[in-house]
Design a protein around this motif. Structure first.
Motif, PDB file in Angstrom:
ATOM      1  N   ALA A 169      -2.957 -12.324  -4.305  1.00 22.31           N
ATOM      2  CA  ALA A 169      -3.227 -13.761  -4.399  1.00 22.31           C
ATOM      3  C   ALA A 169      -4.311 -14.008  -5.430  1.00 22.31           C
ATOM      4  CB  ALA A 169      -3.653 -14.305  -3.035  1.00 22.31           C
ATOM      5  N   GLY A 170      -4.186 -15.152  -6.119  1.00 23.57           N
ATOM      6  CA  GLY A 170      -5.168 -15.528  -7.128  1.00 23.57           C
ATOM      7  C   GLY A 170      -4.479 -16.070  -8.374  1.00 23.57           C
ATOM      8  N   ARG A 171      -5.187 -16.064  -9.478  1.00 27.22           N
ATOM      9  CA  ARG A 171      -4.618 -16.546 -10.748  1.00 27.22           C
ATOM     10  C   ARG A 171      -3.793 -15.429 -11.379  1.00 27.22           C
ATOM     11  NH1 ARG A 171      -8.829 -19.158 -14.692  1.00 27.22           N
ATOM     12  NH2 ARG A 171      -6.865 -19.406 -15.817  1.00 27.22           N
ATOM     13  N   LEU A 172      -2.584 -15.284 -10.892  1.00 31.14           N
ATOM     14  CA  LEU A 172      -1.707 -14.218 -11.359  1.00 31.14           C
ATOM     15  C   LEU A 172      -1.214 -14.513 -12.769  1.00 31.14           C
ATOM     16  CD1 LEU A 172       0.345 -13.714  -8.089  1.00 31.14           C
ATOM     17  CD2 LEU A 172      -1.644 -12.428  -8.856  1.00 31.14           C
ATOM     18  N   ALA A 173      -1.256 -13.484 -13.614  1.00 29.46           N
ATOM     19  CA  ALA A 173      -0.830 -13.585 -15.020  1.00 29.46           C
ATOM     20  C   ALA A 173      -1.609 -14.648 -15.781  1.00 29.46           C
ATOM     21  CB  ALA A 173       0.668 -13.856 -15.111  1.00 29.46           C
ATOM     22  N   GLY A 174      -2.812 -14.981 -15.312  1.00 35.68           N
ATOM     23  CA  GLY A 174      -3.658 -15.941 -16.005  1.00 35.68           C
ATOM     24  C   GLY A 174      -3.271 -17.390 -15.824  1.00 35.68           C
ATOM     25  N   LYS A 175      -2.381 -17.704 -14.890  1.00 33.55           N
ATOM     26  CA  LYS A 175      -1.976 -19.094 -14.653  1.00 33.55           C
ATOM     27  C   LYS A 175      -3.157 -19.901 -14.102  1.00 33.55           C
ATOM     28  CE  LYS A 175       2.330 -18.229 -15.736  1.00 33.55           C
ATOM     29  NZ  LYS A 175       2.972 -18.794 -16.934  1.00 33.55           N
ATOM     30  N   GLU A 176      -3.181 -21.182 -14.410  1.00 35.65           N
ATOM     31  CA  GLU A 176      -4.294 -22.022 -13.974  1.00 35.65           C
ATOM     32  C   GLU A 176      -4.243 -22.316 -12.484  1.00 35.65           C
ATOM     33  OE1 GLU A 176      -4.812 -25.491 -16.277  1.00 35.65           O
ATOM     34  OE2 GLU A 176      -5.063 -24.444 -18.170  1.00 35.65           O
ATOM     35  N   ILE A 177      -3.057 -22.334 -11.917  1.00 38.93           N
ATOM     36  CA  ILE A 177      -2.905 -22.602 -10.482  1.00 38.93           C
ATOM     37  C   ILE A 177      -2.745 -21.273  -9.756  1.00 38.93           C
ATOM     38  CG2 ILE A 177      -1.485 -23.718  -8.720  1.00 38.93           C
ATOM     39  CD1 ILE A 177      -0.715 -25.801 -10.780  1.00 38.93           C
ATOM     40  N   ALA A 178      -3.609 -21.044  -8.789  1.00 41.40           N
ATOM     41  CA  ALA A 178      -3.553 -19.792  -8.026  1.00 41.40           C
ATOM     42  C   ALA A 178      -2.353 -19.811  -7.074  1.00 41.40           C
ATOM     43  CB  ALA A 178      -4.842 -19.599  -7.236  1.00 41.40           C
ATOM     44  N   ARG A 179      -1.801 -18.642  -6.860  1.00 41.70           N
ATOM     45  CA  ARG A 179      -0.672 -18.526  -5.942  1.00 41.70           C
ATOM     46  C   ARG A 179      -0.676 -17.122  -5.343  1.00 41.70           C
ATOM     47  NH1 ARG A 179       1.554 -17.361 -10.969  1.00 41.70           N
ATOM     48  NH2 ARG A 179       3.190 -15.761 -11.002  1.00 41.70           N
ATOM     49  N   ALA A 180       0.240 -16.888  -4.440  1.00 44.02           N
ATOM     50  CA  ALA A 180       0.348 -15.587  -3.785  1.00 44.02           C
ATOM     51  C   ALA A 180       1.743 -15.036  -3.983  1.00 44.02           C
ATOM     52  CB  ALA A 180       0.021 -15.697  -2.297  1.00 44.02           C
ATOM     53  N   GLU A 181       1.810 -13.746  -4.253  1.00 46.32           N
ATOM     54  CA  GLU A 181       3.086 -13.046  -4.404  1.00 46.32           C
ATOM     55  C   GLU A 181       3.099 -11.869  -3.434  1.00 46.32           C
ATOM     56  OE1 GLU A 181       5.805 -13.557  -6.221  1.00 46.32           O
ATOM     57  OE2 GLU A 181       5.091 -15.333  -7.311  1.00 46.32           O
ATOM     58  N   CYS A 182       4.267 -11.626  -2.832  1.00 43.46           N
ATOM     59  CA  CYS A 182       4.384 -10.576  -1.815  1.00 43.46           C
ATOM     60  C   CYS A 182       5.644  -9.756  -2.083  1.00 43.46           C
ATOM     61  CB  CYS A 182       4.424 -11.202  -0.425  1.00 43.46           C
ATOM     62  SG  CYS A 182       4.491 -10.010   0.921  1.00 43.46           S
ATOM     63  N   ILE A 183       5.550  -8.461  -1.828  1.00 44.18           N
ATOM     64  CA  ILE A 183       6.694  -7.571  -1.949  1.00 44.18           C
ATOM     65  C   ILE A 183       6.678  -6.632  -0.743  1.00 44.18           C
ATOM     66  CG2 ILE A 183       5.432  -5.913  -3.382  1.00 44.18           C
ATOM     67  CD1 ILE A 183       8.048  -5.360  -4.860  1.00 44.18           C
ATOM     68  N   LYS A 184       7.863  -6.353  -0.204  1.00 38.03           N
ATOM     69  CA  LYS A 184       7.950  -5.583   1.037  1.00 38.03           C
ATOM     70  C   LYS A 184       9.119  -4.614   0.957  1.00 38.03           C
ATOM     71  CE  LYS A 184       8.476  -6.222   6.051  1.00 38.03           C
ATOM     72  NZ  LYS A 184       8.710  -7.210   7.132  1.00 38.03           N
ATOM     73  N   LYS A 185       8.920  -3.445   1.597  1.00 34.13           N
ATOM     74  CA  LYS A 185       9.972  -2.453   1.668  1.00 34.13           C
ATOM     75  C   LYS A 185       9.909  -1.766   3.026  1.00 34.13           C
ATOM     76  CE  LYS A 185      11.649   1.822  -0.468  1.00 34.13           C
ATOM     77  NZ  LYS A 185      11.382   2.848  -1.504  1.00 34.13           N
ATOM     78  N   GLY A 186      11.033  -1.702   3.717  1.00 33.49           N
ATOM     79  CA  GLY A 186      11.095  -1.031   5.006  1.00 33.49           C
ATOM     80  C   GLY A 186      10.615  -1.914   6.159  1.00 33.49           C
ATOM     81  N   ARG A 187      10.360  -1.281   7.300  1.00 31.95           N
ATOM     82  CA  ARG A 187       9.918  -1.980   8.516  1.00 31.95           C
ATOM     83  C   ARG A 187       8.405  -2.088   8.539  1.00 31.95           C
ATOM     84  NH1 ARG A 187      10.706   1.326  12.836  1.00 31.95           N
ATOM     85  NH2 ARG A 187      10.250  -0.409  14.233  1.00 31.95           N
ATOM     86  N   LEU A 188       7.912  -3.151   9.204  1.00 33.01           N
ATOM     87  CA  LEU A 188       6.474  -3.346   9.372  1.00 33.01           C
ATOM     88  C   LEU A 188       6.221  -4.042  10.710  1.00 33.01           C
ATOM     89  CD1 LEU A 188       4.111  -2.654   7.374  1.00 33.01           C
ATOM     90  CD2 LEU A 188       3.912  -5.109   7.042  1.00 33.01           C
ATOM     91  N   PRO A 189       6.310  -3.305  11.829  1.00 34.45           N
ATOM     92  CA  PRO A 189       6.141  -3.926  13.156  1.00 34.45           C
ATOM     93  C   PRO A 189       4.666  -4.155  13.496  1.00 34.45           C
ATOM     94  CG  PRO A 189       6.599  -1.592  13.388  1.00 34.45           C
ATOM     95  CD  PRO A 189       6.653  -1.883  11.916  1.00 34.45           C
ATOM     96  N   LEU A 190       4.117  -5.282  13.080  1.00 36.01           N
ATOM     97  CA  LEU A 190       2.702  -5.575  13.305  1.00 36.01           C
ATOM     98  C   LEU A 190       2.394  -5.933  14.754  1.00 36.01           C
ATOM     99  CD1 LEU A 190       1.960  -7.699  10.114  1.00 36.01           C
ATOM    100  CD2 LEU A 190       1.355  -5.322  10.524  1.00 36.01           C
ATOM    101  N   GLN A 191       3.396  -6.307  15.533  1.00 33.88           N
ATOM    102  CA  GLN A 191       3.144  -6.757  16.903  1.00 33.88           C
ATOM    103  C   GLN A 191       2.984  -5.596  17.885  1.00 33.88           C
ATOM    104  OE1 GLN A 191       5.616  -7.844  15.002  1.00 33.88           O
ATOM    105  NE2 GLN A 191       5.137  -9.981  14.588  1.00 33.88           N
ATOM    106  N   THR A 192       3.531  -4.428  17.576  1.00 33.01           N
ATOM    107  CA  THR A 192       3.497  -3.312  18.523  1.00 33.01           C
ATOM    108  C   THR A 192       2.274  -2.450  18.257  1.00 33.01           C
ATOM    109  OG1 THR A 192       4.884  -2.002  17.041  1.00 33.01           O
ATOM    110  CG2 THR A 192       5.994  -3.270  18.748  1.00 33.01           C
ATOM    111  N   ILE A 193       1.538  -2.136  19.328  1.00 30.63           N
ATOM    112  CA  ILE A 193       0.316  -1.346  19.189  1.00 30.63           C
ATOM    113  C   ILE A 193       0.632   0.117  18.891  1.00 30.63           C
ATOM    114  CG2 ILE A 193      -1.785  -0.624  20.387  1.00 30.63           C
ATOM    115  CD1 ILE A 193      -1.735  -3.144  21.956  1.00 30.63           C
ATOM    116  N   ARG A 194       1.761   0.609  19.350  1.00 29.61           N
ATOM    117  CA  ARG A 194       2.079   2.034  19.154  1.00 29.61           C
ATOM    118  C   ARG A 194       2.437   2.354  17.709  1.00 29.61           C
ATOM    119  NH1 ARG A 194       7.972   2.463  22.209  1.00 29.61           N
ATOM    120  NH2 ARG A 194       9.114   1.065  20.816  1.00 29.61           N
TER     121      ARG A 194
END
Length: 222
Positions: A169-194
């Motif tokens: 997140a931030g001024r990506l590629a020098g753009k004046e308006i800040a934004r957020a970019e996300c990329i994901k691969k595979g599973r990501l179970p954040l809710q399970t403690i195990r």
């Protein structure tokens, strides 16, 4: 819940362990906590000040060289054990580096009667550590590499991980308006403690401003 709480603090006692092991009376607890912080800051400052600078080195070693994943502190009556978990311990393996670091740390220790014992442990799979990946992305962005290309390359480096998520997140590629970019691969179970998930939040200072990087790595499931 998985989106609103720190993944490491949420799993303390199950898949994550504390990085400090010691006991103190309530009136002395704050002093011990500040001492831990001074020890960690001293080690990180020593690594940053003595980091090699050269243009002929490889990208992987230059971007993530001497990156500390975490520091364990174990305090006994007369000894303080400091275990440094590091990705590529090239700098600390030099002759006299440990002795010099011990002298700097001894100044941060309140008690003169306590001696320091420093141990270095190399991380088996460095690129499955979020701190090292964040340092790699920071190195790529500072060299004017596209942030999307840097994120995709970072995910490729985590070969055996079950799931990876990178958010910038931030001024990506020098753009004046800040934004957020996300990329994901595979599973990501954040809710399970195990589910054992490593996480880090890392600031990157560029000529356009500060960018924030968050990395989640799903290692294994117990």
């Amino acid at each position: 819940m998985g989106q609103k709480i720190n993944p490491l603090g949420f799993r303390l006692g199950t898949t994550q362990n504390h990085h400090s092991f010691w006991f103190a009376q309530p009136k002395n607890y704050s002093e011990g906590l500040q001492e831990d912080k001074k020890i960690r800051n001293c080690i990180k400052n020593y690594i940053q000040q003595n980091r090699k600078k050269g243009s002929n080195r490889k990208i992987e070693s230059d971007s993530s060289s001497e990156v500390i994943t975490h520091i364990e502190i174990q305090k006994e009556i007369d000894t303080i054990h400091v275990i440094i978990h590091i990705g590529f311990p090239n700098l600390l393996k030099k002759k006299g580096a440990i002795e010099e670091l011990e002298k700097d740390l001894q100044k941060e220790v309140n008690s003169v009667n306590q001696r320091l014992n420093i141990a270095i442990e190399k991380v088996k799979e460095p690129y499955r550590q979020p701190n090292i990946l964040a340092e790699y992305i920071a190195f790529q962005l500072k060299n004017r590499v596209s942030f999307r290309k840097a994120m995709k390359k970072a995910i490729e480096l985590t070969k055996k991980a079950k799931g990876v998520k990178i958010k910038i997140a931030g001024r990506l590629a020098g753009k004046e308006i800040a934004r957020a970019e996300c990329i994901k691969k595979g599973r990501l179970p954040l809710q399970t403690i195990r589910a054992k998930i490593d996480y880090c939040c890392y600031p990157i200072r560029t000529i356009y401003g500060v960018l924030g990087v968050k990395i989640w790595i799903f290692v294994e499931e117990e």
